[in-house]
Write an enzyme that holds these catalytic residues in place. Sequence first.
Site, PDB file in Angstrom:
ATOM      1  N   ARG A  70       0.848  -1.194   0.000  1.00 48.23           N
ATOM      2  CA  ARG A  70       0.000   0.000   0.000  1.00 48.23           C
ATOM      3  C   ARG A  70       0.881   1.239   0.000  1.00 48.23           C
ATOM      4  NH1 ARG A  70      -1.756   0.636   4.370  1.00 48.23           N
ATOM      5  NH2 ARG A  70      -1.247  -1.242   5.506  1.00 48.23           N
ATOM      6  N   TYR A 198      -1.468  -3.469  -6.804  1.00 45.23           N
ATOM      7  CA  TYR A 198      -1.317  -4.150  -5.506  1.00 45.23           C
ATOM      8  C   TYR A 198      -2.661  -4.213  -4.761  1.00 45.23           C
ATOM      9  CZ  TYR A 198      -0.386  -5.135  -0.709  1.00 45.23           C
ATOM     10  OH  TYR A 198      -0.460  -5.712   0.525  1.00 45.23           O
ATOM     11  N   LYS A 207      -9.675  -2.322   1.451  1.00 44.76           N
ATOM     12  CA  LYS A 207      -9.373  -1.185   2.330  1.00 44.76           C
ATOM     13  C   LYS A 207     -10.171   0.057   1.941  1.00 44.76           C
ATOM     14  CE  LYS A 207      -6.251  -3.615   4.387  1.00 44.76           C
ATOM     15  NZ  LYS A 207      -6.497  -4.155   5.731  1.00 44.76           N
ATOM     16  N   HIS A 227     -10.680  -2.481  11.408  1.00 42.01           N
ATOM     17  CA  HIS A 227      -9.586  -3.316  10.902  1.00 42.01           C
ATOM     18  C   HIS A 227      -9.368  -4.448  11.915  1.00 42.01           C
ATOM     19  CE1 HIS A 227      -5.122  -3.351   9.362  1.00 42.01           C
ATOM     20  NE2 HIS A 227      -5.858  -4.209   8.702  1.00 42.01           N
ATOM     21  N   SER A 249      -1.415  -3.950  10.221  1.00 43.19           N
ATOM     22  CA  SER A 249      -1.114  -4.886   9.139  1.00 43.19           C
ATOM     23  C   SER A 249       0.119  -5.724   9.469  1.00 43.19           C
ATOM     24  CB  SER A 249      -0.835  -4.106   7.857  1.00 43.19           C
ATOM     25  OG  SER A 249      -1.860  -3.181   7.633  1.00 43.19           O
ATOM     26  N   CYS A 251       0.662  -8.065  11.634  1.00 40.67           N
ATOM     27  CA  CYS A 251       0.976  -8.287  13.053  1.00 40.67           C
ATOM     28  C   CYS A 251       0.285  -9.541  13.576  1.00 40.67           C
ATOM     29  CB  CYS A 251       0.551  -7.091  13.897  1.00 40.67           C
ATOM     30  SG  CYS A 251       1.629  -5.669  13.694  1.00 40.67           S
ATOM     31  N   ASP A 276      -9.434  -9.834   8.750  1.00 44.70           N
ATOM     32  CA  ASP A 276      -8.907  -8.488   8.485  1.00 44.70           C
ATOM     33  C   ASP A 276      -9.896  -7.356   8.751  1.00 44.70           C
ATOM     34  OD1 ASP A 276      -6.709  -6.881   7.560  1.00 44.70           O
ATOM     35  OD2 ASP A 276      -7.756  -6.575   5.672  1.00 44.70           O
ATOM     36  N   ARG A 365       1.912 -12.195  -0.848  1.00 41.78           N
ATOM     37  CA  ARG A 365       0.553 -12.473  -0.352  1.00 41.78           C
ATOM     38  C   ARG A 365      -0.038 -13.721  -0.983  1.00 41.78           C
ATOM     39  NH1 ARG A 365      -1.913  -8.574   3.296  1.00 41.78           N
ATOM     40  NH2 ARG A 365      -0.347  -6.967   3.498  1.00 41.78           N
TER      41      ARG A 365
END
Length: 580
Positions: A70, A198, A207, A227, A249, A251, A276, A365
């Site tokens: 991002r 992306y 998002k 989130h 993100s 974590c 998420d 990813r």
Amino acid sequence: MSSQLAILNQWVQEVAALTEPDQIRWCDGSESERRELEALMVENGDLLPLNPDTHPDCFLHRSDPSDVARVEHLTYVCTRHADDAGPNNNWMAPDEAHQKMDALFKGCMRGRTLYVVPYCMGPIDSPYSRCGVEITDSPYVVVNMRIMTRMGAPALARIERDGRFVRGLHSIGELDPARRFIMHFPQELMIQSYGSGYGGNALLGKKCHALRIASWQARQEGWLAEHMLIVGIENPAGETHYVAAAFPSACGKTNLAMLIPPETHQGWKVWTVGDDICWLHPGPDGRLYAINPESGFFGVAPGTGRKTNPNAVATLNHDAIFTNVAVTEDNRPWWEGLSDETPATDWQGRDYDPANGPAAHPNSRFTVSMRQCPSFTDQADNPAGVPISAIIFGGRRESLVPLVFEARDWRHGVLVGASMASETTAAATGAVGVVRRDSMAMKPFCGYNFADYFGHWLSFDERLQNLPRIFHVNWFRKGDDGKFLWPGFGDNLRVLQWILDRCAGKAEAEETPIGFLPRREDLDLRGLEKLNGALDTLLTLDREGWRRELDEIGGYLNSFGDRVPEALRSEQQRVRASLG
Ligand code: OXD
Ligand code: MN
């Protein structure tokens, strides 16, 4: 044609007039459409088929090396007044942003196909779900959106019924970082994204819609777009309680959502609802109910292995898209933390050479349907959502922050969430490992002024009778030797167990100025006897350090100016004063 479909059709024609595609394709989300697009991308080299014996129907996509995360510095919230976007967002006036974007989009789809992708965020028949339409020139985006959302014909039918939808316009453009912008127009329910393929920049349902636009709508309509992962914990008596947890993100949200109980915890089960994003709505009984607006995982690959997250590994052996991972000699996807093998090719398609850095990009990813996950529960399709017993905030903090503590009430919990901080990760471009405040893990995703967002969170105290309790966890505390003190992963269930026991009034704790901390005898630590000394550090309050932390939090709240609710400032002062 219904009036909604006429409006959609007209918008598609307007976009086509601007972008000048060779053809327009309305996507229906069917299996045959998926196969056709995959074949097209295999032919043009956008997708590489992986080993059909070990990974049937799996593909590798290698992105442009400058387009791997991002781009927060190129992401804008374009509200009429700059103050409504707040210091937590980049802001541009809507007229200026539209002009800039129109110039970029002009003629950008020449020689390309314009795909119209209707999608629904959340179960198709849930009153809490919201729809959108993404127009894109990227077939990679289409096949990813098919996994990540309820996409195609049923979504189009719902748009017709709902009478409204979020408009998202995306083009990969030239993939030139100098011509890349992700713009949000919350007052127009519109997103425009140019120059990146992306996920977080290009899969606009994720998002851009489900967090930035949805958080704006949620404030107006009295709910929360967060989130957060959503997970159900079933105890040996067969009772399942759900928690929602916000971590920045990369974590460990996906790992926590798919946790496997430790051997000492026979009879416990963990059910994955989402990893998420979580939309929280007040229910008729005064509780908060959660839906996962997504239907797939767009997870970070590195670090996902048989020990850390066996459920994810089992999810990934068919029908998955891998982006920027490495491959083995026999064409299986590979990343650091998956196995001890040495890959043959790195994420850029070069022969693997450790001198070039990690084989898989640190933000590589996988995209995969959540239905393939062994711990998936069909509660994720429940239109009413699942009732939330506890909300958990957490960050990556190598020092100061204890393993777990409970906020004393909702207002304190909102302060705990607002003051969250974490070391940055590879999920966004920029320096990695720098501690930054990331309120509710929403710093990159809140579509409006954080000060107003804090006020919105506080307002639930008056709206609801049975609010969840609020906790803070930190799995990432390190000892003097630089090693993690807490084993994490499956053992995190022990912390969730204490959290749920607190909610049921069954567990003890010690009251401290920062909240309720478990003593070691309050946690179920069977099998973790070796932790002994580490527990002192993990469960002790460092008063001096916390005084500094609270002072910093005060400064952070001040950075949002007069709009910060007085109740939050006075809560910060209360905690600071109680630390002496
Ligand atoms: C994500 C992120 O991709 O938070 O989920 O960056
Ligand atoms: Mn995320």
